[in-house]
Design an enzyme around this catalytic site. Structure first.
Site, PDB file in Angstrom:
ATOM      1  CB  SER A 799      -6.338   6.093   0.207  1.00  0.00           C
ATOM      2  OG  SER A 799      -7.527   5.458   0.592  1.00  0.00           O
ATOM      3  CE  LYS A 842      -6.776   1.139   0.263  1.00  0.00           C
ATOM      4  NZ  LYS A 842      -6.066   2.414   0.262  1.00  0.00           N
TER       5      LYS A 842
END
Ligand code: ADP
Length: 891
Positions: A799, A842
């Site tokens: 990611s 996140k």
């Protein structure tokens, strides 16, 4: 009740011959059984006087079925009352019974048509009305009419057609059953045999029966039938049937039936008594022999008395407990073995220890579980703040149990970063279900024997964790919380995951076999709750069987509430500080959360609060000591000074003032207030001065969003152009050529996936730059070093792709990206941005660091809308499909 002797009977006979029918006599109801002609009974009679109509003192006995009377009346026995006290009420009841019916003209319906005329024994005639008198049945009579008299009843009776007193007259008026003398003899013989059989079975009937047998010839068949059925224990209604049956042949059949039944019943009774007493004898014999054997063995020194005492103790412990058949068989076997062993042998101790486990284990002791959803919800809310999703899942889980009736066969797995309350949720689940709780950490466990136990042949062998847990908890259906199932190890000592599977798998855990126990144990009623930080390292056969519930971590606001509502109270309780002694301001808690404990969970927050409270406790304790010290000191000083200078009052005043001043100094003003500025004093310097290493990111530095099992975090990617010799071990001779080629190196403890991702990012960045700005050959010509800071922490995953590309492009353009932006997304060689996991974590990390512009892959848009408002509030998401979108936003 017994048959009269002949003399008596003959006398009565002559009296009877004088009787003239119809006649009116007092009525005496009999409740238990009717009276037969020729039989004498003792009874209490209703109070009546000798009258003209009844000069012979005769009465008529009629059998009244006791259910025809009221319950109170039923208590009465033959006659009106056995007890003097009840006399009046009972008589009243009888009269109610007769009179009410009489008024309707149906009094006779309640009496059987046939009764017995009886004569009162002449010696008893003058007895007081409440004493027992003997009455002897004379003959059967037919009831005609009941007449209520002063305090009793009279009855008009009629003679019954057939005369049963002559030997051979066994015909009745209708001629239904005419018996010839031979038949009479056969019938008498049959009755004789039956009576003989009965006498052997019922010795207590012997007297009356023997008299009958001896004088059988003197009795007519009819009398023989009456007398012999009256000695049976048949019920009143059956006897009344015999009394009411006039034809002798027919009556013979009934009496024979009753005698047959009596014999069969007596035989069966005798058999039962015999077997019971035989069994008792065997038991007694066994106890006697066992005691004898015990004594002999202890005399010979073969075995101490101790063995018996130990077995007795075990048996006592087993009382009231249930054991499955296979377990109790083994226990009995071991008892047997124990009796053979010498107390001082090693085997004896091993067997005793084994028996101790077998006997004490809860095999079938179940706690009743609470499957009440509302109560469970209340308990979960009491113990934990927020966690709405998790609580909802748990309540759904309980609801299913509620419908099904039980919760077994399920394994819950709570997955999330440390300190988010996984274990404590497990604990409150056990509280909500009102089941016992057991916790064990599987982290680092690499020996399957810890779970399945050691074979008993090893010295000091013990059962495995499950069996130990069950024995400690004393119930067979507890909640087992097994922590860190993702950190199981494997070693040469076996694979604990397969042992775990054996215990957890609903298909096989009803017969879990522990090596030590060696008897299968049913673990299927245990509710297993596992906790883990990640699912990726949980062995897949285990994961397949689990119901995974994810907990992602808390934002600052949640942590603040948890601290205020739960942690501070808990910590104060643990440190003994009272609620009114300390007050931590909200600002202080916020700073504590921001600068000292920024991880996803609240364990560190709890630790820091503990630290603050410990220091305050120390302060309070010190001040208490000082104040007691100083008071004693000043007290002695005062007495000293008063004795030395008693003449100077000014000196005394001075001392008192000094004392007050000192006390004031030592006194702590409650509550002690902990403010933001005091945190450093209590906790030392702040650990995080910002998740943000950079307040402002420069050229080549980009903020990414990463996820690990500790939750989400900011992860920077920084790239610089390096001189080629700086890290090339073997510089090429042809510098220019190499420089033109350009190269890329990345550092920061990256895993394989991330390394690959950086390669893709570099290739894509070069291509993208060429397309966008054909004149910019920076990436093609320069040697670039990219680094992911905090090199001590291992990182992996795809990611960071878009972040690396952005870092390279920023460097190539020599232009920093816009401020307050962070991004995450996987990049492909063609520039597509692929979705990522851990979006919530996140976003939480970005929130904590005050970053409010986030770039996500378009496909994660759906996840974004599932987030709670308090998480997304104030944050602007940008959803992108290809890298060109990011380029447009940032540069
Ligand atoms: P984990 O098992 O996830 O590592 P724990 O269950 O040990 O975490 O929790 C650590 C501490 O945090 C416990 O004292 C627990 O009570 C507290 N805690 C965690 N989450 C909450 C919450 N939502 N509300 C109240 N206390 C919480």
């Amino acid at each position: 009740m017994y048959p009269t002797n002949k003399k008596h009977k003959l006398k009565e006979h002559s009296a009877q011959e004088q009787l003239a029918f119809p006649m009116r006599v007092p009525l005496v109801p009999l409740l238990n059984r009717p009276l037969f002609p020729g039989v004498t009974i003792q009874t209490i009679l209703p109070p009546f006087r000798r009258t003209k109509e009844n000069p012979n003192q005769t009465v008529a006995f009629f059998f009244v079925k006791d259910y025809q009377l009221q319950p109170e009346t039923r208590r009465g026995d033959e006659g009106f009352a056995r007890e003097h006290k009840h006399k009046k009420t009972l008589r009243q009841k009888f009269s109610d019974f007769f009179i009410s019916k009489t008024s309707k003209g149906s009094a006779l319906e309640n009496l059987p048509s046939i009764g017995t005329l009886a004569v009162i024994s002449p010696s008893d005639v003058s007895q007081s009305p409440h004493s027992f008198v003997s009455c002897t049945g004379l003959e059967r009579v037919r009831a005609r009419k009941i007449i209520p008299s002063n305090n009793h009843f009279l009855i008009d009776i009629d003679h019954v057609a057939a005369d049963s007193s002559t030997i051979n007259d066994d015909s009745n008026s209708s001629g239904e059953f005419v018996l010839d003398p031979e038949q009479v003899l056969i019938y008498k013989k049959i009755i004789f045999d039956l009576l003989k059989e009965l006498i052997a079975l019922k010795p207590y009937f012997a007297e009356g029966t023997r008299y009958l047998l001896q004088h059988i010839k003197k009795f007519s068949l009819s009398s023989l039938l009456d007398l012999s059925c009256s000695i049976t224990t048949s019920r009143g209604t059956e006897l009344q049937r015999v009394l009411g049956t006039i034809p002798t042949g027919k009556r013979f059949n009934l009496v024979k039936e009753l005698l047959d039944y009596e014999i069969r019943f007596s035989k069966a009774r005798q058999h039962v008594m015999k077997t019971v007493s035989q069994r008792l004898l065997i038991e007694q014999k066994k106890i006697y022999l066992e005691k004898q054997m015990k004594e002999i063995k202890s005399e010979l020194g073969i075995q101490g008395k101790g063995n018996w005492d130990i077995i007795q103790k075990f048996r006592k412990q087993m009382e009231g407990k249930q054991y499955p058949k296979h377990a109790s068989d083994v226990i009995e076997e071991q008892f047997e073995k124990l009796t053979q062993l010498n107390v001082s042998s090693l085997e004896f101790n091993t067997t005793r220890n084994y028996l101790d486990w077998l006997v004490k284990l809860p095999w079938m002791t179940y706690q009743t579980e609470n499957l009440d959803i509302l109560l469970a919800k209340k308990i979960l809310d009491e113990d934990h703040y927020s966690l709405t999703d998790v609580k909802k899942r748990i309540l759904e889980f309980i609801a299913v149990g509620n419908l099904k009736g039980s919760l077994h066969g399920k394994i819950l797995c709570l997955v999330g970063p440390p300190g988010v309350g996984k274990t404590s949720i497990g604990k409150s689940l056990s509280r909500a279900l009102s089941r016992e709780f057991f916790r064990y950490s599987l982290g680092g466990l690499s020996d399957s024997s810890a779970l399945k136990g050691f074979k008993r042949t090893y010295i000091g062998a013990l059962p495995g964790l499950f069996i130990q847990g069950m024995k400690n908890l004393k119930t067979s259906n507890p909640v087992f919380v097994l922590d860190e199932v993702d950190k199981l190890g494997v070693s040469y000592k076996g694979d604990p995951s397969s042992a775990l599977l054996e215990a957890l798998d609903p298909e096989q855990n009803s017969e879990f076999l522990d090596h030590f126990l060696d008897v299968s144990y049913d673990l299927s009623k245990v509710l297993f709750v596992m906790t883990a930080n990640v699912t990726s390292t949980i062995p897949s056969p285990l994961l397949d069987r689990m119901e995974v519930i994810r907990i992602s971590g808390y934002v600052e606001e949640e942590k603040l509430q948890i601290a205020k509502k739960y942690l501070i109270k808990k910590v104060q309780k643990e440190t003994g500080i009272k609620e009114n002694q300390v007050q931590i301001t909200e600002n202080a808690i916020r700073t504590l959360i921001r600068d000292y404990c920024r991880e996803a969970g609240v364990r560190n927050l709890q630790k820091n609060l503990e630290k603050i409270h410990r220091k305050i406790a120390y302060k309070i304790a010190i001040s208490k000591n000082n104040s007691t010290d100083s008071t004693t000191k000043t007290a002695t000083a005062t007495t000293a000074s008063s004795s030395s200078s008693s003449s100077s009052p000014s000196r005394q005043k001075e001392v008192e003032e000094q004392q007050k001043k000192q006390e004031k100094q030592n006194l702590i003003n409650f509550p002690i207030i902990v403010e933001e500025k005091d945190l450093q004093e209590y906790l030392g310097k702040a650990i995080f001065l910002g998740d943000r290493i950079y307040k402002k990111t420069g050229v080549g530095v980009v903020t990414g969003l990463a996820w690990s099992h500790f939750g989400g975090a900011l992860s920077y990617i920084e790239s610089i152009k390096t001189e080629f010799d700086e890290f090339d071990e073997e510089p090429s001779r042809d510098k220019k050529k190499v420089l033109k080629k350009g190269s890329h190196k990345i550092t920061g403890q990256l895993g394989e996936v991330m390394k690959e991702s950086s390669l893709i990012a570099y290739t894509f960045a070069k291509k993208f730059l060429r397309e966008q700005l054909p004149n910019n050959t920076f990436l093609d010509e320069n040697k670039i070093h990219t680094h992911c800071p905090e090199g001590a922490i291992p990182k992996d995953g795809p990611s960071a792709g878009v972040t690396i590309v952005t870092s390279l492009i920023s460097l190539a353009l020599q232009k920093p990206v816009k401020e307050d932006f962070a991004m995450t997304g996987e990049i492909t060689l063609s520039g597509k941005v692929l979705p990522i996991g851990g979006l919530k974590e996140k976003v939480l990390a970005a929130r904590r660091s005050g970053i409010n512009q986030l770039i996500f892959p378009k496909e994660n848009e759906r996840d974004w809308f599932e987030l709670e408002d308090y998480i997304t509030k104030g944050i602007t998401p940008h959803f992108v499909q290809k890298y060109a979108d990011i380029y447009k936003i940032l540069f």
